[in-house]
Design a protein around this motif. Sequence first.
Motif, PDB file in Angstrom:
ATOM      1  N   SER A 372       0.816  -1.221   0.000  1.00  0.00           N
ATOM      2  CA  SER A 372       0.000   0.000   0.000  1.00  0.00           C
ATOM      3  C   SER A 372       0.851   1.274   0.000  1.00  0.00           C
ATOM      4  O   SER A 372       0.487   2.266  -0.615  1.00  0.00           O
ATOM      5  N   MET A 373       2.019   1.246   0.666  1.00  0.00           N
ATOM      6  CA  MET A 373       2.824   2.479   0.750  1.00  0.00           C
ATOM      7  C   MET A 373       3.363   2.916  -0.612  1.00  0.00           C
ATOM      8  O   MET A 373       3.212   4.070  -0.997  1.00  0.00           O
ATOM      9  N   TRP A 374       3.985   1.985  -1.351  1.00  0.00           N
ATOM     10  CA  TRP A 374       4.559   2.457  -2.614  1.00  0.00           C
ATOM     11  C   TRP A 374       3.478   2.844  -3.607  1.00  0.00           C
ATOM     12  O   TRP A 374       3.665   3.741  -4.435  1.00  0.00           O
ATOM     13  N   ARG A 375       2.311   2.203  -3.492  1.00  0.00           N
ATOM     14  CA  ARG A 375       1.221   2.581  -4.408  1.00  0.00           C
ATOM     15  C   ARG A 375       0.726   3.996  -4.092  1.00  0.00           C
ATOM     16  O   ARG A 375       0.470   4.797  -4.983  1.00  0.00           O
ATOM     17  N   GLU A 376       0.579   4.311  -2.812  1.00  0.00           N
ATOM     18  CA  GLU A 376       0.166   5.665  -2.422  1.00  0.00           C
ATOM     19  C   GLU A 376       1.229   6.679  -2.858  1.00  0.00           C
ATOM     20  O   GLU A 376       0.913   7.754  -3.368  1.00  0.00           O
ATOM     21  N   ALA A 394       6.905  10.826   2.973  1.00  0.00           N
ATOM     22  CA  ALA A 394       6.629   9.521   3.605  1.00  0.00           C
ATOM     23  C   ALA A 394       7.599   9.197   4.733  1.00  0.00           C
ATOM     24  O   ALA A 394       7.396   8.240   5.466  1.00  0.00           O
ATOM     25  N   THR A 395       8.624  10.013   4.871  1.00  0.00           N
ATOM     26  CA  THR A 395       9.627   9.737   5.908  1.00  0.00           C
ATOM     27  C   THR A 395       9.761  10.950   6.843  1.00  0.00           C
ATOM     28  O   THR A 395       9.253  10.934   7.953  1.00  0.00           O
ATOM     29  N   LYS A 396      10.361  12.014   6.331  1.00  0.00           N
ATOM     30  CA  LYS A 396      10.625  13.173   7.199  1.00  0.00           C
ATOM     31  C   LYS A 396       9.341  13.883   7.651  1.00  0.00           C
ATOM     32  O   LYS A 396       9.150  14.139   8.843  1.00  0.00           O
ATOM     33  N   SER A 437       7.744   1.727  -7.356  1.00  0.00           N
ATOM     34  CA  SER A 437       7.567   0.268  -7.251  1.00  0.00           C
ATOM     35  C   SER A 437       8.865  -0.433  -6.827  1.00  0.00           C
ATOM     36  O   SER A 437       8.834  -1.586  -6.392  1.00  0.00           O
ATOM     37  N   ILE A 438       9.985   0.299  -6.907  1.00  0.00           N
ATOM     38  CA  ILE A 438      11.265  -0.226  -6.392  1.00  0.00           C
ATOM     39  C   ILE A 438      11.137  -0.567  -4.897  1.00  0.00           C
ATOM     40  O   ILE A 438      11.829  -1.420  -4.385  1.00  0.00           O
ATOM     41  N   LEU A 439      10.220   0.152  -4.230  1.00  0.00           N
ATOM     42  CA  LEU A 439      10.053  -0.063  -2.779  1.00  0.00           C
ATOM     43  C   LEU A 439       9.256  -1.330  -2.466  1.00  0.00           C
ATOM     44  O   LEU A 439       9.061  -1.678  -1.306  1.00  0.00           O
ATOM     45  N   ASN A 440       8.804  -1.995  -3.508  1.00  0.00           N
ATOM     46  CA  ASN A 440       7.897  -3.136  -3.346  1.00  0.00           C
ATOM     47  C   ASN A 440       8.417  -4.212  -2.395  1.00  0.00           C
ATOM     48  O   ASN A 440       7.685  -4.707  -1.558  1.00  0.00           O
TER      49      ASN A 440
END
Length: 469
Positions: A372-376, A394-396, A437-440
């Motif tokens: 869900s995160m990389w899609r958002e 998504a981080t800082k 999508s690299i974060l998949n």
Amino acid sequence: MNMLGKVISLMGAIVFAFTLGVIGGSAHADESRVIAIVNGMLLDGYEANPIHDSVVIIKGNKILQAGHKSDVKIPKGAHIIDASGKTVMPGLIDLHGHLELLGHGNYKEYYKFINGTSRLDEMRRIASRQLLRAGVTSFVDLGSTPGILKTKKDINEGKIPGPRLIVSGPWITRLPVNIVPAEMAHVVSSTKEARMKTIENIEAGYDIIKAWEGLTQADYNAIVEEAHKRGVKVHAHLYHPDKIDMALNAGVDVLQHMGSAKNPPYSQELLSRVAHSHKPVIQTVAHRIWIYPATVAFPARLQDSRLKETLPKKLYEEFQRSFKNFHRKPYFRNVELEIKNAKIASRQFIEAGALIGVGTDGGSPMNFHTESMWREMGALVDSGMSPIAVLSAATKTNGEVLGKMKLLGGKRQLGTIEPGMLADIIIVDGDPRYSMSILNKPDLVIKDGVPWYTADNETPLLKKIGRKF
Ligand SMILES: [Zn+2]
């Protein structure tokens, strides 16, 4: 402490360590242990250029140093993790999800299949594992039954793998919900009751308050007043412009769902008000609107191997059954109109200059915690944010939202890779600035200084210092 006291305390420590050993190692890293992540491309969480040939030093559960290899000395005895050809970045933070839901196609049928609330502990455990494996190291749960406090404790004690949880427990609403268990909501019929339930939730140990549907201006005011008095933040579920105005009037802290197109585009006046308020907007725009066409285009995503791996066989089969003819599911009733609206609405807040955070509504139909995160994040890029801005959001930015909480010390401790921050780090194969999508499937997830690995990437070093999930 006298000598006997010291001995007893030492014995206690040994027994404690042994107990942790039995359940599979500590949740927290050994304070003196040093890990060096070398040779990766470092995206440190800021909207800045990457640092190539980087070195990140972790000591215990904190980041000690991070920079180019010429600027960082690797301490003697450090455990070396080689990130050549990979990206090193902060762990992902999801500011809106549901641990008790796993993406089943229909809420009513899901709760029927799992026999009401009886298996929710197991469901939360599955979701926690899926999230950590997906690189989500912190997760805000905005609606669950009270059992979530046990899951949070289990994760904190290292009994089960999972992200750092920040939980609202039951939400406060005037609108009854009949598709989820009654324990998931406090349905109130007066402002006095809304005030009481806010206090009750805080006293029960929930970290934040979620204000849901049908609330009046007086309700919002009372909820925010009681929560703020106790140093607790309020997240509001918002779509309609009138409700957004009320929430801002009351001083709600985090604005959830806005831009995810359940209504026509917003007026410039409202957008400007939101942007000037500097309250974080968590759009949750991918659920339904990006996920639906992605599933039409590639229905095989519903059989993702990670679902098969993490769900018990019967549950996996039930999920597959629930996805049949998904276009007819009640959840996607208005999806064509929403997709049309979202093309405008999700861009609106970005273009207006609102503070954008990232949350997914993970767990909603076909919106799996595994991705869900990389899609958002991809949806936010499609809506006009630059990839590096999304990575930073998504981080800082998410770390800043959490950092405002008393719970986390009132200052940001997460979301960037720099000295003093908690060591929540992911290593991914490739450059997420070119495709989210690299974060998949992250290669390695480090939470609180502890590396987590799967059977696929087990090494002697990880076996020694890490934990398997
Ligand atoms: Zn939600």
